[in-house]
Design a protein around this motif. Sequence first.
Motif, mmCIF file in Angstrom:
data_model
loop_
_atom_site.group_PDB
_atom_site.id
_atom_site.type_symbol
_atom_site.label_atom_id
_atom_site.label_comp_id
_atom_site.label_asym_id
_atom_site.label_seq_id
_atom_site.Cartn_x
_atom_site.Cartn_y
_atom_site.Cartn_z
ATOM 1 N N LEU A 200 18.704 5.726 11.893
ATOM 2 C CA LEU A 200 18.850 4.350 11.119
ATOM 3 C C LEU A 200 18.477 4.597 9.590
ATOM 4 N N GLY A 201 19.414 4.208 8.701
ATOM 5 C CA GLY A 201 18.738 4.035 7.384
ATOM 6 C C GLY A 201 19.017 5.604 6.741
ATOM 7 N N TYR A 202 19.308 6.550 7.485
ATOM 8 C CA TYR A 202 19.341 7.871 7.000
ATOM 9 C C TYR A 202 20.449 8.838 7.531
ATOM 10 N N GLY A 203 21.632 8.041 7.248
ATOM 11 C CA GLY A 203 23.129 8.517 7.359
ATOM 12 C C GLY A 203 23.430 8.128 8.855
ATOM 13 N N LYS B 177 10.265 7.611 6.843
ATOM 14 C CA LYS B 177 9.388 7.062 6.420
ATOM 15 C C LYS B 177 8.685 5.465 7.236
ATOM 16 N N GLU B 178 10.048 4.793 7.459
ATOM 17 C CA GLU B 178 9.727 3.597 8.118
ATOM 18 C C GLU B 178 9.114 3.618 9.638
ATOM 19 N N ASP C 174 0.081 -0.509 5.582
ATOM 20 C CA ASP C 174 0.580 -0.224 4.524
ATOM 21 C C ASP C 174 2.048 -0.945 4.132
ATOM 22 N N THR D 289 5.429 -6.553 5.870
ATOM 23 C CA THR D 289 6.622 -7.053 6.274
ATOM 24 C C THR D 289 7.636 -6.360 7.202
ATOM 25 N N LEU D 290 6.837 -4.941 7.512
ATOM 26 C CA LEU D 290 7.762 -4.237 8.485
ATOM 27 C C LEU D 290 7.242 -4.405 9.909
ATOM 28 N N GLY D 291 6.184 -5.303 10.020
ATOM 29 C CA GLY D 291 5.665 -5.869 11.322
ATOM 30 C C GLY D 291 4.698 -4.396 12.046
ATOM 31 N N ASP D 292 4.796 -4.791 13.313
ATOM 32 C CA ASP D 292 3.921 -3.850 14.188
ATOM 33 C C ASP D 292 4.619 -2.568 14.304
ATOM 34 N N ARG E 237 7.931 -1.243 16.021
ATOM 35 C CA ARG E 237 8.863 -0.833 15.049
ATOM 36 C C ARG E 237 9.468 0.498 15.173
ATOM 37 N N ILE F 101 9.783 2.190 17.971
ATOM 38 C CA ILE F 101 10.526 2.333 19.214
ATOM 39 C C ILE F 101 11.865 1.540 18.709
ATOM 40 N N LEU F 102 11.800 0.625 18.072
ATOM 41 C CA LEU F 102 13.075 -0.138 17.796
ATOM 42 C C LEU F 102 13.990 0.636 16.504
ATOM 43 N N LEU G 226 10.258 -12.298 5.053
ATOM 44 C CA LEU G 226 10.724 -10.994 5.535
ATOM 45 C C LEU G 226 12.184 -10.569 4.962
ATOM 46 N N TYR H 107 13.939 -7.568 2.197
ATOM 47 C CA TYR H 107 13.849 -5.981 1.753
ATOM 48 C C TYR H 107 14.851 -5.728 0.734
ATOM 49 N N ARG I 167 16.485 -2.368 -0.457
ATOM 50 C CA ARG I 167 16.883 -0.976 -0.234
ATOM 51 C C ARG I 167 18.350 -0.674 -1.086
ATOM 52 N N GLY J 98 9.044 -8.543 11.618
ATOM 53 C CA GLY J 98 9.219 -7.356 10.722
ATOM 54 C C GLY J 98 9.894 -6.188 11.410
ATOM 55 N N GLU J 99 9.074 -6.102 12.706
ATOM 56 C CA GLU J 99 9.533 -4.642 13.511
ATOM 57 C C GLU J 99 10.838 -4.933 14.058
ATOM 58 N N PRO K 243 14.991 -3.179 11.374
ATOM 59 C CA PRO K 243 15.891 -2.219 12.022
ATOM 60 C C PRO K 243 17.140 -2.781 11.928
ATOM 61 N N VAL L 216 18.899 -3.144 8.396
ATOM 62 C CA VAL L 216 19.305 -1.635 8.175
ATOM 63 C C VAL L 216 20.529 -1.396 8.685
ATOM 64 N N ASN M 106 23.949 -0.306 7.509
ATOM 65 C CA ASN M 106 24.707 1.172 7.388
ATOM 66 C C ASN M 106 26.071 0.935 8.135
ATOM 67 N N LEU N 238 20.880 9.098 0.699
ATOM 68 C CA LEU N 238 19.980 9.865 1.744
ATOM 69 C C LEU N 238 19.206 11.019 1.142
#
Lengths: 316, 448
Positions: free
Chosen positions: A214-217, A256-257, A264, A267-270, A274, A276-277, B117, B119, B121, B300-301, B305, B308, B312, B347
């Motif tokens: 996800l997010g990487y291709g 990274k995410e 750190d 806004t990206l939450g737990d 995260r 796992i999702l 929330l 982002y 990218r 956020g969690e 996703p 993103v 994609n 990427l």
Amino acid sequence: MGFEIPKMNYTGSIKEITLGKGDKAVTVGGESSYPFYLFEGNMPRKPRIAMEVYDYEPTDWPEAAVEPFKDVLGNPAAWAKKNVEVYGAEMIALQLRSIDPNGMNRSTEEAVKVTKIVVDAVDVPVIVWGVANPERDTEVLKAIAEQCAGENLIIGPVEEKDYKQIGAATIAYKHIAIASSPIDVNLAKQLNILLGNLGVPENQMIVNPTTGALGYGLEYSYSVIERIRMAALTQEDDKLQYPIICNLGFETWKTKEAKLPQADAPTLGDAKKRGILIECVTAMSLLLAGADILILRHPDSVKLINSMIAKMTAAE
Amino acid sequence: MALTGIEIYKMLPQTNCKDCGVPTCLAFAMKLAAGQAKLDACPHVSAEAREKLSSASAPPVMPVSIGSGNSVFKTGGDTVLFRHEKTFVSPTGIAVLITDKMSDTDVGKRLKNYKDLQYERVGLHLKADLVAIKSESGDASSFEKLVNTVKGEVDAGLILMSDKVDVLTAGVKACSDKKPLIYVATKENADAVGNLAKANKCPVAVKGSNLDEIIELTTMLAGMGLKEIIIDAGSRTMRKAFEDQVIIRRAAIKKSFKQLGFPTIAFPCEMTNDLMEETLIASTFIAKYGSIVVLSDLEGESLFPLLVQRMNIFTDPQRPMATEKGIYPFNNPDENSPVLITSNFSLTYFIVSGEIEGSRVPTWLLVLDTEGLSVLTAWAAGKFAADLIGAFVKKCGIMDKIKHKSLVIPGFAASISGELEEELAGWKITIGPREAQHIPGFIKEYKV
């Protein structure tokens, strides 16, 4: 006047392939429609999940990925057993990362030894995944194929540069080859043809079109898998009618995410949920594209995805 | 279904008068079929042919917009079923649910998260799009109050949810300037809800218990002159809801079935009580044809996703995503920190930057404009070449930030190091690793 559902006319189907041996062998494939399009075709075998085991003790994993395995990291046999006995894994994927010549560069003997230990520790099918370094994979995977003859392991990646030697070993010692190509329908087809010409039987091959997280291709993998399925099911391309495997736990948990602590990146939450999702949204996308086998890391991901597969295929 | 050039040609005057600017009627027909020309360019086409052609060229999924001013959410207009055929045009809208039975704290938290929330990218701004406001009590005044609260707090597209006409009327009154989506017209109330939508020029959603019922409702509303319609197929079990999405979109695109040629709305929030599972249900509809998904909560969690994934799935499959060229600092670099250079394929950038960040080594990363190609491809195409890199290093401003003259190039571009030493006189060029995963090990040892 009732509405008539417009249905596809599928002309092909995916081959059924049996992985492993004995009571716990797993059969995948057999689809005669796009994934989960059950109103117009069949998916006699549900997609299945393999859980990862590493051949060394990882030191750069986020806490969420370490926690379920912290008593077994560095002990591949115990790790594999825990996956099967505690987390209900239906398959094990042994990731041979320590053989990387640019990394730990462990010997072939060590790789064979750890594979045998894992294979002996569990009764479910075992996938053995190298480092995509043709020279290293050839030596290591050939030796493993020979030493584990008859186990019906699933061995890869088998790439254009090493298909002859690894392919020959899977024929000789009766294992399944993971035909691996870099995100391209034609390259996938070409390698399948080459392996077929080499003599790899139809029921000893699955396809890995390369997985992006996800997010990487992810979008590249998603579309290539959709196109492979389209060719297999609607264009009778029998060179592409194989089950598809996606090695995505490794790809998603290194992003990274998936690694950032919550402090750190508020806004990206737990961080645990995260991670796992990110793994699960990647997995769902690949399932919807046409994946038959997913290699996942987190036990919660395995549970969630199995539950989603059950709901997507529930009797009406 | 879209007409072919030949089918269109048969309806044209076939005089080859050139008034449209194209040499022949056949060539003009081909351009029309390809979407490269407008029928209006032909002054001689008959009214009958015009009507036939314009209904055939209407988009198979009707466009709908929700909201006004700066917060307009547009959906519909898609023409293909698979993203490799042509870019999907309307990314799935993400909505969060608020009800009049929620506590002020729960409402406040959702609205705050809606705002917070967001982002960035690859130069894209990722965020949720809509707030769905639902009346659970059935009380018009409390609904109106809630709509006003939401309207005062966030600038979002609004979905007003009730099956009671008086409640919806009160809600619309509170935000008619916002062009909200009115949800929902059913068999029982379609007439009154349709009139409310028409009087206020708002889009309206229909809900039925099966597709035949949906078709009756959309036919009726379209008959009232409403064009902006959204379909809720009504199914709330995973398999049925998924199949309905596929069937509706396929009927629209492959069969030009107009009564189902509308965007859809799905309710993961009504399909499970677990936010993790809800996220995966939403991800299914993002991949397969949901135009709007309504979530029970934003965290956020779960939101990140999904955003993103949406990015994609809805990117242009022909064009690689590119990162802005420039100087990117990681881990607070100073004048003695190493300088690495890579390509602007997004990427490549993500993976390289992730590894550098993870290494904790203060580092400057230069990103060269390679037109979105990866290092190896760009090198092979002459776009990761010594002269381009030399000029970029001199011009980009990195020399003002560092005291040394050392540059690390990717292992795949090793062969240009000699030439680069000529371009950048006095610089030390070091060949770095080929694979990003080996960067941390490399820069921990590397001395400028």
